[in-house]
Design a protein around this motif. Structure first.
Motif, PDB file in Angstrom:
ATOM      1  N   PRO A  62       0.818  -1.220   0.000  1.00 22.51           N
ATOM      2  CA  PRO A  62       0.000   0.000   0.000  1.00 22.51           C
ATOM      3  C   PRO A  62       0.850   1.268   0.000  1.00 22.51           C
ATOM      4  CG  PRO A  62       0.067  -0.930   2.202  1.00 22.51           C
ATOM      5  CD  PRO A  62       0.849  -1.863   1.314  1.00 22.51           C
ATOM      6  N   GLY A  63       0.167   2.363  -0.286  1.00 29.39           N
ATOM      7  CA  GLY A  63       0.811   3.659  -0.298  1.00 29.39           C
ATOM      8  C   GLY A  63      -0.218   4.743  -0.518  1.00 29.39           C
ATOM      9  N   PRO A  64       0.230   5.990  -0.609  1.00 28.93           N
ATOM     10  CA  PRO A  64      -0.697   7.087  -0.891  1.00 28.93           C
ATOM     11  C   PRO A  64      -1.453   6.779  -2.189  1.00 28.93           C
ATOM     12  CG  PRO A  64       1.507   7.926  -0.438  1.00 28.93           C
ATOM     13  CD  PRO A  64       1.618   6.445  -0.539  1.00 28.93           C
TER      14      PRO A  64
ATOM     15  N   LEU B 269      -7.238   9.377  -1.589  1.00 30.92           N
ATOM     16  CA  LEU B 269      -7.861   8.272  -0.854  1.00 30.92           C
ATOM     17  C   LEU B 269      -7.102   7.870   0.410  1.00 30.92           C
ATOM     18  CD1 LEU B 269      -8.746   5.973  -3.896  1.00 30.92           C
ATOM     19  CD2 LEU B 269     -10.308   7.463  -2.615  1.00 30.92           C
ATOM     20  N   GLY B 270      -5.990   8.514   0.697  1.00 31.51           N
ATOM     21  CA  GLY B 270      -5.188   8.086   1.846  1.00 31.51           C
ATOM     22  C   GLY B 270      -4.327   6.896   1.464  1.00 31.51           C
ATOM     23  N   THR B 271      -3.967   6.093   2.442  1.00 30.21           N
ATOM     24  CA  THR B 271      -3.088   4.947   2.207  1.00 30.21           C
ATOM     25  C   THR B 271      -3.912   3.677   2.020  1.00 30.21           C
ATOM     26  OG1 THR B 271      -1.343   5.959   3.517  1.00 30.21           O
ATOM     27  CG2 THR B 271      -1.190   3.587   3.170  1.00 30.21           C
TER      28      THR B 271
ATOM     29  N   ASN C 228      -2.893  13.829  -1.602  1.00 32.64           N
ATOM     30  CA  ASN C 228      -2.763  13.278  -0.260  1.00 32.64           C
ATOM     31  C   ASN C 228      -1.757  14.068   0.558  1.00 32.64           C
ATOM     32  OD1 ASN C 228      -4.381  10.725   0.056  1.00 32.64           O
ATOM     33  ND2 ASN C 228      -3.332  10.267  -1.842  1.00 32.64           N
ATOM     34  N   GLN C 229      -0.678  14.478  -0.067  1.00 32.96           N
ATOM     35  CA  GLN C 229       0.386  15.196   0.643  1.00 32.96           C
ATOM     36  C   GLN C 229      -0.061  16.591   1.066  1.00 32.96           C
ATOM     37  OE1 GLN C 229       3.368  14.883  -2.344  1.00 32.96           O
ATOM     38  NE2 GLN C 229       3.751  12.726  -1.930  1.00 32.96           N
ATOM     39  N   THR C 230      -0.977  17.194   0.312  1.00 29.18           N
ATOM     40  CA  THR C 230      -1.424  18.552   0.647  1.00 29.18           C
ATOM     41  C   THR C 230      -2.585  18.549   1.628  1.00 29.18           C
ATOM     42  OG1 THR C 230      -2.885  18.631  -1.265  1.00 29.18           O
ATOM     43  CG2 THR C 230      -0.657  19.514  -1.546  1.00 29.18           C
TER      44      THR C 230
END
Length: 132
Positions: free
Chosen positions: A14-16, A37-39, A128-130
């Protein structure tokens, strides 16, 4: 008939993750959606792209749709109404319940290069990062 292209993507597994949705209406109007969607895993992201797109269609009263996906997993699960990996069964069941609310639903597999939502899903990963 309204065309809906969907794609889920993950940076890591999984990941961002993100969902991309490209909707082309009969009058030529286009709507693009990028949804962080998140991780999660790539397969989960594909399912969530499908679920978000179905929600948009239902909310906007779009009842006759032709979906396009480059995910063979999603295409086969919808066609067979079955998943081998039981992790995805609740997601498939939710999607099938939403599909039942539509008058006419088609799903077609397309290569990634033809999926108009591909770039949108990659952009959604960046969101996701923002938002964290």
């Amino acid at each position: 008939m309204v065309e809906v292209y969907i794609d889920g993507a993950s940076a890591g597994n999984p990941g961002p993750s993100g969902a991309g949705i490209f909707i082309k209406r009969e009058n030529g109007e286009v709507n693009r959606h990028t949804i962080p969607l998140g991780t999660m895993s790539n397969h989960e992201a594909e399912y969530y792209a499908l679920l978000h797109a179905l929600d948009i269609c239902i909310h906007e009263g779009i009842t006759t749709v032709s979906f396009r996906t480059d995910s063979q997993l999603i295409d086969a699960a919808i066609e067979k109404r079955y998943v081998k990996n039981q992790t995805y069964k609740p997601l498939l069941d939710e999607a099938l319940a939403k599909i039942e609310q539509l008058e006419l639903f088609f799903m077609k597999w397309v290569p990634s290069k033809q999926n108009r939502a591909d770039e949108l899903s990659k952009r959604a990963i960046q969101l996701n990062q923002t938002t964290e």
